[in-house]
Design a protein around this motif. Structure first.
Motif, PDB file in Angstrom:
ATOM      1  N   THR A 112     -22.694  23.036  22.731  1.00  0.00           N
ATOM      2  CA  THR A 112     -21.319  22.535  22.830  1.00  0.00           C
ATOM      3  C   THR A 112     -20.915  21.992  21.462  1.00  0.00           C
ATOM      4  O   THR A 112     -21.770  21.661  20.634  1.00  0.00           O
ATOM      5  N   ASP A 113     -19.613  21.866  21.249  1.00  0.00           N
ATOM      6  CA  ASP A 113     -19.067  21.557  19.921  1.00  0.00           C
ATOM      7  C   ASP A 113     -17.806  20.721  20.118  1.00  0.00           C
ATOM      8  O   ASP A 113     -16.969  21.061  20.961  1.00  0.00           O
ATOM      9  N   SER A 114     -17.669  19.621  19.388  1.00  0.00           N
ATOM     10  CA  SER A 114     -16.494  18.764  19.554  1.00  0.00           C
ATOM     11  C   SER A 114     -16.239  17.947  18.293  1.00  0.00           C
ATOM     12  O   SER A 114     -17.173  17.674  17.529  1.00  0.00           O
ATOM     13  N   LEU A 206     -15.128  28.364  25.039  1.00  0.00           N
ATOM     14  CA  LEU A 206     -14.475  28.383  23.722  1.00  0.00           C
ATOM     15  C   LEU A 206     -14.455  27.004  23.084  1.00  0.00           C
ATOM     16  O   LEU A 206     -14.265  25.999  23.771  1.00  0.00           O
ATOM     17  N   ALA A 207     -14.615  26.964  21.766  1.00  0.00           N
ATOM     18  CA  ALA A 207     -14.364  25.743  20.999  1.00  0.00           C
ATOM     19  C   ALA A 207     -12.961  25.882  20.423  1.00  0.00           C
ATOM     20  O   ALA A 207     -12.709  26.751  19.596  1.00  0.00           O
ATOM     21  N   VAL A 208     -12.045  25.043  20.929  1.00  0.00           N
ATOM     22  CA  VAL A 208     -10.650  25.061  20.452  1.00  0.00           C
ATOM     23  C   VAL A 208     -10.502  23.888  19.496  1.00  0.00           C
ATOM     24  O   VAL A 208     -10.863  22.756  19.850  1.00  0.00           O
ATOM     25  N   GLU A 209     -10.029  24.136  18.260  1.00  0.00           N
ATOM     26  CA  GLU A 209     -10.120  23.082  17.245  1.00  0.00           C
ATOM     27  C   GLU A 209      -9.033  23.138  16.171  1.00  0.00           C
ATOM     28  O   GLU A 209      -9.286  23.563  15.052  1.00  0.00           O
ATOM     29  N   PRO A 210      -7.830  22.688  16.530  1.00  0.00           N
ATOM     30  CA  PRO A 210      -6.783  22.647  15.504  1.00  0.00           C
ATOM     31  C   PRO A 210      -7.138  21.704  14.356  1.00  0.00           C
ATOM     32  O   PRO A 210      -7.661  20.618  14.583  1.00  0.00           O
TER      33      PRO A 210
HETATM   34 MG    MG Z   1     -16.303  24.462  16.218  1.00  0.00          MG
END
Ligand code: MG
Ligand code: MG
Length: 255
Positions: A112-114, A206-210
């Protein structure tokens, strides 16, 4: 290749996502004037080990990179857009800075990514607005996600919020699939692109990252091979969640 995760895998990703959320908020609470970015890195490594996870970024070599990434966190201060390295040339945080903490973990074999951007003490009105806009861009991006929507829809949603506030999405950068590894297909644009992109399907993670810039969308790479800064030296903010696409929407896993 775009992958679909099983119900069991999504349940595990949710457990990892909760650990990641708690870690990020623990680190955010440590952000204050006088704290070194290297201190945040040291704390993060200790915490990640304590909870039985592994740091996903540490020693990860992205496609095309000349060397593995040397830290568990990306810590990006002010004009650094992404991939600031906290344990090389550590920065002492000052009142008025904005600092992004971006990290990923592997828990029970799944990634996971945040990321969050937090103010150090009292920040300017513009910086406050930049944080608000970027958070809103993430929320609006997640709102358009459902089975049958496209990666292009996410880019449009993010760019729309950026424009509303007079900011710009950092060029070329975006989100990605995640779960079995740190970076998977598809690329998730943070801006309006040509064509519709990839059609989203239930079970895609998905990793969503604006990443929104206060000034120009243009970015530059520093000679360390990782640190990305704004071309005009103005500030940038970044918020990221790992989500799963559902039939009628999306579920945030890093909560
Ligand atoms: Mg990412
Ligand atoms: Mg990230």
């Amino acid at each position: 290749m775009v992958t679909i995760k099983t119900k069991e895998e999504i349940a595990k990703l949710k457990k990892g996502g909760k650990i990641l959320h708690d870690l990020l908020h623990f680190l955010a609470a440590e952000v204050r004037e006088g704290v070194s970015t290297k201190y945040l890195e040291t704390l993060a490594r200790k915490k990640i080990e304590e909870v039985g996870a592994t740091p996903a970024f540490l020693n990860y070599t992205p496609h095309g990179a000349a060397r593995p990434f040397p830290a568990a966190l990306c810590v990006s201060v002010n004009d650094v857009v992404v991939h600031g390295i906290p344990n090389e040339n550590p920065i002492i945080l000052k009142n008025g800075d904005i600092v992004t903490i971006d990290t990923g973990i592997c828990f029970e074999g799944l990634y996971t990514d945040s990321a969050i951007t937090v103010p150090v003490g009292e920040v300017s009105k513009t910086s406050e607005l930049l944080l608000k806009a970027t958070k809103e861009a993430l929320n609006m991006a997640i709102k358009v996600v459902r089975d049958g929507a496209t990666t292009g829809d996410i880019g449009i949603a993010i760019e729309r919020v950026a424009k509303k506030y007079g900011f710009s999405p950092a060029e070329d950068l975006g989100g990605h699939g995640v779960g079995y590894s740190q970076h998977e297909d598809p690329f998730i644009p943070n801006f309006k692109m040509r064509g519709k992109g990839v059609v989203l399907k239930e079970g895609m993670v998905l990793a969503v990252e604006p990443m929104l810039n206060e000034g120009t969308s243009r970015v530059e790479f520093l000679s360390d091979g990782y640190t990305v800064v704004t071309a005009d030296g103005k500030r940038s903010a970044h918020f990221e969640h790992t989500i799963v696409v559902t039939k009628n929407g999306a579920e945030i896993l890093t909560l």
